[in-house]
Each structure stands twice: as C-alpha cells, then as structure tokens.
Design a protein around this motif. Sequence first.
Motif, short mmCIF file in Angstrom:
data_model
loop_
_atom_site.label_atom_id
_atom_site.label_comp_id
_atom_site.label_asym_id
_atom_site.label_seq_id
_atom_site.Cartn_x
_atom_site.Cartn_y
_atom_site.Cartn_z
N LYS A 53 -5.14 -9.90 47.03
CA LYS A 53 -5.61 -11.28 47.06
C LYS A 53 -5.63 -11.89 45.67
CE LYS A 53 -10.04 -11.97 47.84
NZ LYS A 53 -11.32 -12.15 48.61
N LYS A 54 -6.13 -11.17 44.69
CA LYS A 54 -6.23 -11.70 43.33
C LYS A 54 -4.85 -12.12 42.81
CE LYS A 54 -8.18 -10.48 38.78
NZ LYS A 54 -6.97 -10.60 37.93
N ASP B 299 0.55 -4.38 42.17
CA ASP B 299 -0.03 -5.69 42.47
C ASP B 299 0.61 -6.30 43.71
OD1 ASP B 299 -1.77 -5.88 40.15
OD2 ASP B 299 0.07 -6.09 38.97
N ALA B 300 1.87 -5.97 43.91
CA ALA B 300 2.62 -6.50 45.06
C ALA B 300 3.72 -5.51 45.42
CB ALA B 300 3.20 -7.87 44.74
N LEU C 171 -3.59 -15.36 44.73
CA LEU C 171 -4.28 -16.61 44.37
C LEU C 171 -4.02 -17.02 42.93
CD1 LEU C 171 -7.71 -16.14 46.22
CD2 LEU C 171 -5.63 -17.29 47.00
N GLU C 172 -3.86 -16.06 42.05
CA GLU C 172 -3.60 -16.41 40.65
C GLU C 172 -2.17 -16.88 40.43
OE1 GLU C 172 -4.65 -13.12 38.18
OE2 GLU C 172 -6.82 -13.50 38.31
N SER C 173 -1.22 -16.28 41.11
CA SER C 173 0.19 -16.62 40.89
C SER C 173 0.70 -17.67 41.85
CB SER C 173 1.06 -15.36 41.05
OG SER C 173 1.08 -14.94 42.41
N GLY C 174 0.07 -17.77 43.04
CA GLY C 174 0.58 -18.68 44.06
C GLY C 174 1.89 -18.21 44.65
N ASN D 256 -10.59 -14.41 53.21
CA ASN D 256 -11.32 -13.24 53.69
C ASN D 256 -10.38 -12.05 53.93
OD1 ASN D 256 -13.27 -11.52 54.72
ND2 ASN D 256 -13.23 -12.44 56.77
N TYR D 257 -9.92 -11.46 52.87
CA TYR D 257 -9.04 -10.29 52.94
C TYR D 257 -8.94 -9.68 51.54
CZ TYR D 257 -5.78 -13.64 50.91
OH TYR D 257 -5.21 -14.58 50.08
#
Length: 390
Positions: A180-181, A132-133, A184-187, A100-101
Amino acid sequence: MKIKTIGFIPLRKDSKGIPGKNKKKLLGRPLFSWALTEAIFSNLDEVYVFTDDEEIISYIGKNYSWSKKVKTLKRSPENASDTASTESAMLEFSGLIDHNYDIFCLLQATSPLTQRDHINQALQALQKEGKDAVVSVVRTHRFIWSEDGKSINYDYTKRPRRQDFEGLLIENGSIYATHKKALLESGNRLSGNIGIIEMPEDTLTEIDSETDWQIIEQLLISRFKGEKKPQQIKHLILDVDGVFTDGRIVYNAEGEFSKTFDMRDGMGLEIIRQHNVNVMVMTSENSETVAQRMKKLKISDVFLGVKDKFSFLENLRNERNLSPQEIAYIGDDVNDMANMLRVGWSFCPSNATKPIKQIADITLNNASAQGAIREACEFIINYNLRFNDL
C-alpha cells in the motif's frame, strides 16, 4: 498482525477491440470469470471487481454468493473511459475502500491463463522477499531487434542455439502486486525494489483481438486435456436439459409445464450408485420440475440455478476434497464445456452441440432422453473394474 491482501480486477463496460469482451464466453464462461475464479482460490483475503457494468455486478452477486471473498464496487464513468489509465482506477478504488489493505494485487481479465499458484508466488515475493512491488513476466527465446537494425538481446554474428540462450524477460500483463505504501506514494502499480515472478511462456498472450481469443481458447483446452490422468471414477455430475431431457420444454400460461425424462436413465443411475459412484446434478435452470424428478430419483446433491458451473465445481471440490480425475461429467452445451475439460472423464449425448462433441472424451451412441445417461453409467462401471485390485 495479519497482513491483508486484496485482489483487484478492473473491468470496463465498453471495449473497442472486441465488443463486450469481458462478458463474452470463453469455453462457455464470461472472460472475467477465469481470473476471478483463480483469485478466489488463491491466498488473497478479498477479491474486488471494479466495473461500470451493472450486468457484471448483478451476475457476480447471483453466482458467487458461495464465496465471502468476492466483492464488487462501481467504477466512475471518468475512470472507465477509453483514455483513463488503470492507475487512475486503482487509486479511485483505493480511496473508496479507505485504503483498507496492506498488499494490492492487480489482476487482468485479459490474461485468463493466470493460475492461483502464480498469484500466490507474487504474494510470497512481497511478504517474504522484501520487495516493494512484483510483476509477472515470461521468458521468451525470440531474438529482438530495434527499428534501426540493431540486435538487442543477442549477437547475430554468434547466433546461439535455443538450449544455450537465456532469452529475455517480458511483462505478460497478468499480475502486478505492491504494498500500500508504495502504491500511494508513487501512484503506480510498480515502484521501488521490484521483484519478478516467471510464468510459463504461453501466458504471454493477452486477449486484445479475435485472433488472441482463439489462441487462448486452444491453450486452455490443451492445458486441461494435458492434466487428465486415469483414476477411478467416484462421482458423476450431470447437466439436465439436453442430458436428462431432449432439451425441449412444454410451457403453459403459468410457465414451465413439463419435461420428458427416460426411465432407463433413472435405472442406470440407481445401478451406478450401487457401485459406489456418487451422483450429482448441476444445472443453470431453477426448475421445480427438475427438483421433483431428482427427489424421485433419490439424488440429494442437486444444484439448481448454477450459471458459472466451473467456479461452483471448484468450490465443491475444495469443500469435499475431491480430485478432478475422480469425477465424470455429462454435458451437452457450451456452459458445460469448462467442467467437461476439467474432470477425469467427459461424456456428451449423440445430439449434443458440435463444440461439445469436439472436446468430449466420449460422444455417446444414444441421444439425450433416449438412454445416453444409462450408456455412460455402464461405461463408468466397466471402466472402474480396472481399479478393483489396486
């Protein structure tokens, strides 16, 4: 649609380098509280402390109830072990809050020099620059070499002057922010199109050893002292035990029985209020004796049971729009240290502890419960005279 940003501070109960590191007092405050306080006053929407330490969870519950941002969550033993990665803790936490973010900001307690502006820069880079980061870095002007004797970031045959040398950017371990995307996709805390935010060179030091601890402590002291500027004092904040009293408490079978106060101090506070200086009391104890004495002195701003005085004062300043420079503070022991460094003027009684005497702007001639407060009041009244014509 509003983007939800969260801060994430992972803490482990056990620490090999410095035992109990996250709870150890840095300038009188638990180490983790430095990053937590800056996160609270940043643009983050929520700040989570993720830990397996019940003592820290309890401390936060008792001392940060004034902020709706702060939350704690229990970390599993598997993700609090020596071999567990920070990424595994991040992903466990993300699942626990059902992802939830929109933006996830990892903050490290071992980087207590991080400031709220740095956090805001990271959030801005993600939201407005399309990254992205984001990772925080510092620019070092050191010359880097490889183990096989090769110069990495300069030509040693044409050694540059420092002012002509761009240096090298190095991660300082302070801030990692990601969508978030991407997480979660890269870990991973970093992935995709990565941006940087450059922080001051002194933030390169992370606390991994006792030597690091001493360096950080001196850097914080230097930073606070460098921010002090002359300004009229409009507020006086006082600790109680060791300031109003001599530090001794008389107990009976029912508990606290009595403390000794000096009548001259009470008169000094009455006089200073006549000179338009607001008086506040902030103490870690929750004492009915103190409450009654302050009622007698007609002091309405009385804050009892405050353990993290620094964060409490930051919130008070924020609510009342107070400048640190217009505040004076009288303390006597290490839990007052951060506030004494933060404000415009700091005082301590002649019988204060040695660490406090080393950082106080003025060590008073009088001892606690023997006119120290009265002496400080007289100083402030005389000091404020220089601002009368401004």
